[in-house]
Scaffold this motif. Sequence first.
Motif, PDB file in Angstrom:
ATOM      1  N   LEU A 173       0.811  -1.218   0.000  1.00 33.57           N
ATOM      2  CA  LEU A 173       0.000   0.000   0.000  1.00 33.57           C
ATOM      3  C   LEU A 173       0.844   1.267   0.000  1.00 33.57           C
ATOM      4  N   GLY A 174       2.152   1.151   0.118  1.00 32.57           N
ATOM      5  CA  GLY A 174       3.018   2.327   0.088  1.00 32.57           C
ATOM      6  C   GLY A 174       2.973   3.114   1.372  1.00 32.57           C
ATOM      7  N   GLY A 175       2.676   4.414   1.240  1.00 33.34           N
ATOM      8  CA  GLY A 175       2.716   5.266   2.417  1.00 33.34           C
ATOM      9  C   GLY A 175       1.489   6.119   2.628  1.00 33.34           C
ATOM     10  N   THR A 176       0.595   6.143   1.670  1.00 32.88           N
ATOM     11  CA  THR A 176      -0.608   6.955   1.802  1.00 32.88           C
ATOM     12  C   THR A 176      -1.592   6.564   0.711  1.00 32.88           C
ATOM     13  N   ALA A 177      -2.880   6.700   1.023  1.00 31.25           N
ATOM     14  CA  ALA A 177      -3.899   6.459   0.005  1.00 31.25           C
ATOM     15  C   ALA A 177      -4.042   7.667  -0.917  1.00 31.25           C
ATOM     16  N   ASP A 209     -13.078   6.882  -8.180  1.00 30.21           N
ATOM     17  CA  ASP A 209     -13.875   6.728  -6.969  1.00 30.21           C
ATOM     18  C   ASP A 209     -13.869   5.286  -6.458  1.00 30.21           C
ATOM     19  N   GLU A 210     -13.885   4.322  -7.380  1.00 31.59           N
ATOM     20  CA  GLU A 210     -13.822   2.917  -6.968  1.00 31.59           C
ATOM     21  C   GLU A 210     -12.453   2.580  -6.386  1.00 31.59           C
ATOM     22  N   SER A 211     -11.409   3.141  -6.990  1.00 34.17           N
ATOM     23  CA  SER A 211     -10.057   2.939  -6.470  1.00 34.17           C
ATOM     24  C   SER A 211      -9.934   3.488  -5.060  1.00 34.17           C
ATOM     25  N   GLU A 212     -10.445   4.693  -4.848  1.00 33.70           N
ATOM     26  CA  GLU A 212     -10.369   5.316  -3.521  1.00 33.70           C
ATOM     27  C   GLU A 212     -11.107   4.482  -2.481  1.00 33.70           C
ATOM     28  N   ALA A 213     -12.259   3.944  -2.853  1.00 32.26           N
ATOM     29  CA  ALA A 213     -13.049   3.142  -1.919  1.00 32.26           C
ATOM     30  C   ALA A 213     -12.326   1.841  -1.569  1.00 32.26           C
ATOM     31  N   LEU A 214     -11.742   1.202  -2.574  1.00 27.04           N
ATOM     32  CA  LEU A 214     -11.038  -0.054  -2.323  1.00 27.04           C
ATOM     33  C   LEU A 214      -9.775   0.184  -1.498  1.00 27.04           C
ATOM     34  N   ALA A 268      -9.277   2.595   0.623  1.00 28.40           N
ATOM     35  CA  ALA A 268      -9.701   2.902   1.995  1.00 28.40           C
ATOM     36  C   ALA A 268     -10.003   1.621   2.757  1.00 28.40           C
ATOM     37  N   GLU A 269     -10.639   0.666   2.084  1.00 25.09           N
ATOM     38  CA  GLU A 269     -10.956  -0.612   2.720  1.00 25.09           C
ATOM     39  C   GLU A 269      -9.684  -1.391   3.042  1.00 25.09           C
ATOM     40  N   LEU A 270      -8.721  -1.369   2.130  1.00 22.08           N
ATOM     41  CA  LEU A 270      -7.468  -2.091   2.352  1.00 22.08           C
ATOM     42  C   LEU A 270      -6.640  -1.455   3.466  1.00 22.08           C
ATOM     43  N   TRP A 271      -6.597  -0.132   3.491  1.00 18.93           N
ATOM     44  CA  TRP A 271      -5.873   0.563   4.563  1.00 18.93           C
ATOM     45  C   TRP A 271      -6.514   0.287   5.919  1.00 18.93           C
ATOM     46  N   ASP A 272      -7.836   0.307   5.956  1.00 19.15           N
ATOM     47  CA  ASP A 272      -8.536   0.049   7.210  1.00 19.15           C
ATOM     48  C   ASP A 272      -8.250  -1.372   7.694  1.00 19.15           C
ATOM     49  N   HIS A 273      -8.317  -2.325   6.782  1.00 23.31           N
ATOM     50  CA  HIS A 273      -8.044  -3.718   7.137  1.00 23.31           C
ATOM     51  C   HIS A 273      -6.624  -3.888   7.656  1.00 23.31           C
ATOM     52  N   THR A 274      -5.662  -3.244   6.999  1.00 26.98           N
ATOM     53  CA  THR A 274      -4.252  -3.433   7.340  1.00 26.98           C
ATOM     54  C   THR A 274      -3.886  -2.756   8.653  1.00 26.98           C
ATOM     55  N   THR A 275      -4.266  -1.506   8.804  1.00 27.19           N
ATOM     56  CA  THR A 275      -3.774  -0.729   9.954  1.00 27.19           C
ATOM     57  C   THR A 275      -4.616  -0.900  11.209  1.00 27.19           C
ATOM     58  N   ASN A 276      -5.767  -1.515  11.104  1.00 32.74           N
ATOM     59  CA  ASN A 276      -6.571  -1.793  12.288  1.00 32.74           C
ATOM     60  C   ASN A 276      -6.314  -3.181  12.866  1.00 32.74           C
ATOM     61  N   SER A 277      -5.273  -3.817  12.388  1.00 31.41           N
ATOM     62  CA  SER A 277      -4.903  -5.130  12.902  1.00 31.41           C
ATOM     63  C   SER A 277      -4.533  -5.038  14.384  1.00 31.41           C
ATOM     64  N   LYS A 278      -4.890  -6.069  15.139  1.00 37.07           N
ATOM     65  CA  LYS A 278      -4.484  -6.147  16.542  1.00 37.07           C
ATOM     66  C   LYS A 278      -3.072  -6.704  16.674  1.00 37.07           C
ATOM     67  N   LEU A 279      -2.536  -7.239  15.573  1.00 38.33           N
ATOM     68  CA  LEU A 279      -1.201  -7.835  15.592  1.00 38.33           C
ATOM     69  C   LEU A 279      -0.169  -6.771  15.232  1.00 38.33           C
ATOM     70  N   VAL A 280       0.102  -5.904  16.186  1.00 38.31           N
ATOM     71  CA  VAL A 280       1.047  -4.796  16.012  1.00 38.31           C
ATOM     72  C   VAL A 280       2.078  -4.858  17.125  1.00 38.31           C
ATOM     73  N   PHE A 281       3.350  -4.729  16.757  1.00 38.38           N
ATOM     74  CA  PHE A 281       4.414  -4.676  17.757  1.00 38.38           C
ATOM     75  C   PHE A 281       4.751  -3.217  18.048  1.00 38.38           C
ATOM     76  N   VAL A 282       4.834  -2.855  19.318  1.00 36.65           N
ATOM     77  CA  VAL A 282       5.149  -1.483  19.726  1.00 36.65           C
ATOM     78  C   VAL A 282       6.529  -1.464  20.374  1.00 36.65           C
ATOM     79  N   GLN A 283       7.428  -0.698  19.793  1.00 32.30           N
ATOM     80  CA  GLN A 283       8.776  -0.536  20.330  1.00 32.30           C
ATOM     81  C   GLN A 283       8.846   0.739  21.166  1.00 32.30           C
ATOM     82  N   GLN A 284       9.030   0.566  22.471  1.00 37.98           N
ATOM     83  CA  GLN A 284       9.280   1.679  23.386  1.00 37.98           C
ATOM     84  C   GLN A 284      10.782   1.718  23.615  1.00 37.98           C
TER      85      GLN A 284
END
Length: 288
Positions: free
Chosen positions: A210-214, A225-230, A232-248
């Motif tokens: 997905l690169g760095g921005t929609a 418009d169809e590209s933007e909608a798809l 948005a759906e892919l970004w939402d699916h990817t970045t809302n994952s609960k499987l995220v590692f946080v480095q403090q």
Amino acid sequence: MLMKNKLRAVQHDSNVCADIEGFDFDNYSADDIAQVRSYWLQYGVLRFKSTTMTDEQQVAFSRHFGEFVIHPKQLQEGGHPTHKEILVISNAMTDGKPSGAMGNSEATWHTDTWFYERPPAGAILRAVAVPPSGGDTYFLSTYLAYDTLPDALKKSVDGRQIFFQNVYDKTGKLRLGKSVPSSRDFREWSGIVHPLVRAHGETGRKSLYLGGTAEGAWIVGMPLDESEALLAELWDHTTNSKLVFVQQWNVGDIMMWDNRCTMHRRDGFDPATIRIMHRTTTSGERPV
């Protein structure tokens, strides 16, 4: 004579990162490097905790993982005074001018230099100075993002290509060497086309790309418009994952990630505090 390190990888429960234990940056062998590379390809993100690595050692270690890539910010405020291979990420000021790149603001989810023809394979980031809080770095797996797509969505992205404009960065600033385009349609601007689903050059596994921005991205051949909608759906699916590692971060911590199958972001932090990171970047193949 070099003594073989007793290396092991301890996987984090996010399934995204593993801690590497038993690696000595003062004394390592070709077998040790091969083992680290194997872990890197397996997990996507590796962490070395609280090392005493120097700039010279970082450059030498990084060289084992590919040719160096000069990040665009190294040609501007992020250049290292003595090691051209190192990007300095810092909000410190010297004589009223930034002594490094990126300041203290948040950096949203992205893969590194996605707008290149050959985006880098990996990066090694070392903490030189850290603020008391903030500036945390988050990682996710784009392997997992692809693998967990619903079947219908997976079918809609397989075989598709994505166009990324390379004129403006995510902040709206003109990239180095670019000029204001005459057209208002970003699809007519300078840019690069990559597969929306890429196969890793070494593992062969598929991941979402997905690169760095929609914004300024277009799924080739689709109505905008169809590209933007798809997207948005892919970004939402990817970045809302609960499987995220946080480095403090702690001083001396090193994060090493595979840019071909991960995304990362950074929290902002108090500008009255100082955060200094030294990064090296290694070359990769053109996505296919």
